[in-house]
Design a protein around this motif. Structure first.
Motif, PDB file in Angstrom:
ATOM      1  N   ASP A  90     -53.614  54.735  13.970  1.00  0.00           N
ATOM      2  CA  ASP A  90     -52.663  54.410  15.069  1.00  0.00           C
ATOM      3  C   ASP A  90     -53.322  53.978  16.322  1.00  0.00           C
ATOM      4  O   ASP A  90     -54.119  54.812  16.862  1.00  0.00           O
ATOM      5  CB  ASP A  90     -51.802  55.750  15.272  1.00  0.00           C
ATOM      6  CG  ASP A  90     -50.547  55.127  16.283  1.00  0.00           C
ATOM      7  OD1 ASP A  90     -50.372  53.901  16.486  1.00  0.00           O
ATOM      8  OD2 ASP A  90     -49.863  56.081  16.772  1.00  0.00           O
ATOM      9  N   ASP A  91     -53.479  52.857  16.604  1.00  0.00           N
ATOM     10  CA  ASP A  91     -53.626  52.236  17.728  1.00  0.00           C
ATOM     11  C   ASP A  91     -52.802  51.732  18.809  1.00  0.00           C
ATOM     12  O   ASP A  91     -53.287  50.979  19.732  1.00  0.00           O
ATOM     13  CB  ASP A  91     -55.074  50.998  17.447  1.00  0.00           C
ATOM     14  CG  ASP A  91     -54.196  49.945  16.880  1.00  0.00           C
ATOM     15  OD1 ASP A  91     -52.993  50.084  16.382  1.00  0.00           O
ATOM     16  OD2 ASP A  91     -54.983  48.953  16.517  1.00  0.00           O
ATOM     17  N   SER A  92     -51.524  52.316  18.561  1.00  0.00           N
ATOM     18  CA  SER A  92     -50.434  51.872  19.589  1.00  0.00           C
ATOM     19  C   SER A  92     -50.621  51.945  20.942  1.00  0.00           C
ATOM     20  O   SER A  92     -50.177  51.382  21.881  1.00  0.00           O
ATOM     21  CB  SER A  92     -49.282  51.954  18.968  1.00  0.00           C
ATOM     22  OG  SER A  92     -49.170  53.473  19.026  1.00  0.00           O
ATOM     23  N   LYS A  93     -51.578  53.153  21.151  1.00  0.00           N
ATOM     24  CA  LYS A  93     -51.606  53.398  22.642  1.00  0.00           C
ATOM     25  C   LYS A  93     -53.097  52.708  23.224  1.00  0.00           C
ATOM     26  O   LYS A  93     -53.187  52.887  24.482  1.00  0.00           O
ATOM     27  CB  LYS A  93     -51.799  54.872  22.750  1.00  0.00           C
ATOM     28  CG  LYS A  93     -50.756  55.848  22.397  1.00  0.00           C
ATOM     29  CD  LYS A  93     -51.146  57.301  22.304  1.00  0.00           C
ATOM     30  CE  LYS A  93     -49.826  58.014  22.019  1.00  0.00           C
ATOM     31  NZ  LYS A  93     -50.093  59.508  21.986  1.00  0.00           N
ATOM     32  N   GLN A 108     -56.497  47.214  20.294  1.00  0.00           N
ATOM     33  CA  GLN A 108     -55.727  47.317  19.222  1.00  0.00           C
ATOM     34  C   GLN A 108     -56.014  46.022  18.275  1.00  0.00           C
ATOM     35  O   GLN A 108     -56.581  45.133  18.720  1.00  0.00           O
ATOM     36  CB  GLN A 108     -54.273  46.818  19.643  1.00  0.00           C
ATOM     37  CG  GLN A 108     -53.685  47.879  20.391  1.00  0.00           C
ATOM     38  CD  GLN A 108     -52.137  47.584  20.450  1.00  0.00           C
ATOM     39  OE1 GLN A 108     -51.514  46.842  19.972  1.00  0.00           O
ATOM     40  NE2 GLN A 108     -51.255  48.214  21.641  1.00  0.00           N
ATOM     41  N   ARG A 316     -47.342  51.561   6.671  1.00  0.00           N
ATOM     42  CA  ARG A 316     -48.074  52.043   7.928  1.00  0.00           C
ATOM     43  C   ARG A 316     -48.941  50.810   8.321  1.00  0.00           C
ATOM     44  O   ARG A 316     -48.646  50.215   9.459  1.00  0.00           O
ATOM     45  CB  ARG A 316     -48.805  53.057   7.435  1.00  0.00           C
ATOM     46  CG  ARG A 316     -48.202  54.441   7.850  1.00  0.00           C
ATOM     47  CD  ARG A 316     -49.085  55.375   8.189  1.00  0.00           C
ATOM     48  NE  ARG A 316     -48.537  56.957   8.458  1.00  0.00           N
ATOM     49  CZ  ARG A 316     -48.523  57.762   7.616  1.00  0.00           C
ATOM     50  NH1 ARG A 316     -49.173  57.716   6.411  1.00  0.00           N
ATOM     51  NH2 ARG A 316     -47.869  59.031   7.911  1.00  0.00           N
ATOM     52  N   ARG A 317     -49.718  50.204   7.266  1.00  0.00           N
ATOM     53  CA  ARG A 317     -50.614  49.191   7.745  1.00  0.00           C
ATOM     54  C   ARG A 317     -50.820  48.410   6.263  1.00  0.00           C
ATOM     55  O   ARG A 317     -50.817  48.921   5.275  1.00  0.00           O
ATOM     56  CB  ARG A 317     -51.700  49.571   8.354  1.00  0.00           C
ATOM     57  CG  ARG A 317     -52.636  48.805   8.924  1.00  0.00           C
ATOM     58  CD  ARG A 317     -53.950  49.446   9.715  1.00  0.00           C
ATOM     59  NE  ARG A 317     -54.657  49.999   9.110  1.00  0.00           N
ATOM     60  CZ  ARG A 317     -56.082  50.415   9.379  1.00  0.00           C
ATOM     61  NH1 ARG A 317     -56.441  50.150  10.525  1.00  0.00           N
ATOM     62  NH2 ARG A 317     -56.694  51.236   8.584  1.00  0.00           N
TER      63      ARG A 317
END
Length: 359
Positions: A90-93, A108, A316-317
């Motif tokens: 998870d690289d949303s941040k 990201q 998810r991806r």
């Protein structure tokens, strides 16, 4: 206290004891001073299990010899355990890159359209670089395996999806087709079934003249399902089922799917049970890019049919990659997903097939 020429001095230090002896000597007394400490000595039982532990340390432990394959398995398991908690990427941040060159780990992942990602791989596989223009185009799909309740997880599933544009799967497949009507049997033969028959074929299977192990898949028309009940124990998981498409009124489509369709499996991770992974391929880089895109859309839509009835994402991806290049490009898959209405309609069709089969 004086006893028989012996002076016992209690509770004094060594220095005090020496001073007492020197003072007595100056007086000319023939006494011996002995210092006795006030330390109390008590005998307690050893801690429970202490003796066994002490004895076990004395025993030499024999080294257990393991095979090379077992050593590789243990090393792989240790590596997976060390990666625990980082599979759910998870690289949303992280911020979005603002330049055309950036350090990937701090930003990201760039999201490509399907055609952009394929074009990038074609450039790396160009004859002037890796010189593999006909290499497979692989797809990696990461799933959230949580069920309707967070305490329940989806089981691993295996599916076959029809490909709009066929390509070499790298294996030979065999299909056994069963139907009562001679017309439907003729359609099954034209569709490419390895062996086609009706009630007489069921009897041959019962007697052992025909081995089910010679066929990867068994498909059937609902009109012969009643006669097939006697084979349920023999067929087990191969018994035709409307949920996986092996029991269908459209026998031609079912045969084509299992002969030329793409097989894939969704497997949960050994240590992160809510992380599922699908790795398959959808064609080769030299195919028409529109054909590749349609194959990709078919796979994504078929995977999404397994989504449980809950809120949140299921896929998810999604990544595209092609060996020998290790670079994986993140692809926007959401544009190919159908709405839930289409999924409900397909579910209703399966239920109708089951009702017809029972009747």
């Amino acid at each position: 206290m004086i006893q028989s020429g012996l002076l016992i001095v209690r509770g004094v230090s060594v220095l005090q004891n020496k001073s007492i002896i020197s003072s007595l000597s100056s007086l000319g007394t023939n006494l011996t001073a002995v210092s006795v400490s006030n330390t109390q000595v008590r005998c307690y039982a050893a801690r429970k299990g202490y003796r066994k532990q002490r004895e076990a340390k004395k025993v030499k432990k024999e080294k257990v010899k393991i095979s090379f394959s077992e050593k590789v398995r243990l090393e792989k398991e240790a590596k997976l355990r060390s990666r625990h908690g980082i599979l759910k990427f998870d690289d949303s941040k992280k911020p979005l890159p603002v330049d055309n060159v950036w350090v990937q780990m701090f930003y990201q992942w760039k999201v490509y359209s399907f055609k952009e990602a394929v074009q990038c791989h074609r450039e790396t596989h160009h004859p002037e670089m890796y010189n593999k223009p006909q290499e497979k185009l692989n797809v990696r799909v990461e799933l959230n395996m949580e069920g309707e309740k967070k305490t329940r997880l989806l089981d691993d599933f295996h599916r076959v999806v029809a490909m709009p544009h066929k390509f070499d799967m790298g294996e030979e497949r065999t299909v056994l087709a069963l139907a009562k009507s001679p017309d439907i049997q003729a359609v099954a033969r034209d569709a490419g079934a390895t062996l086609v028959g009706g009630v007489e074929l069921i009897k041959e299977i019962q007697t052992g003249s025909i081995a089910l192990t010679d066929f990867q898949t068994v498909v059937a028309h609902p009109d012969i399902l009643v006669d097939m009940v006697c084979l349920r124990g023999l067929m087990k998981k191969k018994f035709p089922n409307p949920k996986n498409g092996t029991l269908s009124p459209d026998l031609e489509k079912a045969i084509d799917t299992y002969l030329n369709g793409l097989k894939y499996s969704a497997m949960k991770n050994q240590f992160e049970k809510d992380f599922g992974l699908i790795e398959t391929f959808i064609g080769t880089l030299d195919m028409d890019i529109n054909h590749l895109e349609e194959n990709f859309a078919s796979v994504i839509r078929d995977i999404h049919k397994m989504k449980p009835k809950r809120d949140g994402e299921f896929v998810r991806r999604c990544l595209l990659w092609s060996p020998p290049v290790v670079e994986r490009l993140k692809v926007d898959y959401s544009v190919y997903l159908e709405n839930d209405k289409g999924k409900d309609e397909e579910t209703d069709e399966d239920e109708e097939v089951e009702k017809v089969a029972v009747q």
